[in-house]
Design an enzyme around this catalytic site. Structure first.
Site: not given
Length: 198
Positions: A40-41, A99, A122, A141, A143
Site C-alpha cells: 500500500r503506497e 489567510e 489526511e 511566503e 501564498e
C-alpha cells in the site's frame, strides 16, 4: 470495530519513498485477511482544518486560490495544515487569521472528513466561526489568494454547476445547508469530540 476483523489489513513493514517539504510518501507491506501480503503506497499527512466563517450579515468568507496540480483557480473555504504539536482549534484560529485577516469570537466543531482515503491518511476538521472581526492578513511566503464574501445561495449554486469542485468545500456546503435549515445543530463552545483513532 470487531465486526470488521475479516476486512482488516495488518502492517508488516514500511519503506519510505519520498520525504519532501510537504509530502511524505511511504510503501507499507500489509497482511491481507486471506493471509497473503500486498503493498500500500500512501501519503502521511499531519491533518488539517477548514473554517466556515459566518459574517454577521449572513455572508460567508471564501477564497480563490490557484492550485498548481489542478492548473486552475479554485473557490474554497479557508483551510490549512496543522503545524507540529498544534491543536485543531488553534490551527483553525491561525489559518483564518493568516489567510483572511478575520478573527472569530465563537467557534463550533462540526465534524471530520477524509478527502483522499485511497492514498492518504489526511483528516480535515471542519470548524464554524462567527462573531468575525476584520484584521490584517499574514499570508505565508509564496501564498497568493483572494478573499471574498458570498451568500449561502451562491455557494449552493456553485456546488451545483461545478464552479466548486474542492471536496472539503463541497462537504462544508453540506454542513452549512443542514445547519442553516435546522436539521443539524452546532455546539458553539468550541469543544472537540474524542480523537478519532488514526
Amino acid at each position: 470495530m470487531s465486526q470488521d476483523a475479516h476486512l482488516r489489513e495488518e502492517p508488516v513493514s514500511r519503506s519510505e519513498l519520498l520525504r519532501g517539504h510537504f509530502l511524505h510518501v511511504v510503501r507499507d507491506t500489509v497482511r491481507l485477511p486471506s493471509g497473503r501480503e500486498a503493498t500500500r503506497e500512501y501519503v502521511l499527512h499531519p491533518g488539517a482544518v477548514m473554517v466556515i466563517g459566518l459574517l454577521d450579515d449572513g455572508q460567508l468568507i471564501m477564497e480563490r486560490q490557484y492550485r498548481y496540480p489542478m492548473r486552475s483557480t479554485i473557490v474554497e473555504f479557508p483551510a490549512g495544515k496543522l503545524d507540529a504539536g498544534e491543536g485543531s482549534l488553534a490551527c483553525a484560529r491561525r489559518e483564518l487569521r493568516e489567510e483572511t485577516g478575520y478573527s472569530a469570537n465563537e467557534w463550533a466543531f462540526a465534524g471530520r472528513l477524509a478527502p483522499t482515503i485511497a492514498y492518504s491518511d489526511e483528516i480535515i476538521d471542519i470548524w464554524f466561526a462567527r462573531g468575525l472581526v476584520a484584521g490584517e492578513r499574514h499570508l505565508d511566503e509564496g501564498e497568493f489568494l483572494d478573499v471574498f464574501s458570498a451568500s449561502p445561495d451562491e455557494l449552493q449554486a456553485w456546488c451545483r454547476d461545478g464552479t466548486i469542485i474542492d471536496c472539503k468545500t463541497l462537504v462544508g456546503a453540506l454542513w452549512l445547508q443542514n445547519v442553516l435549515s435546522g436539521a443539524w445543530s452546532l455546539d458553539w463552545s468550541g469543544a472537540m469530540p474524542p480523537e478519532v483513532a488514526r
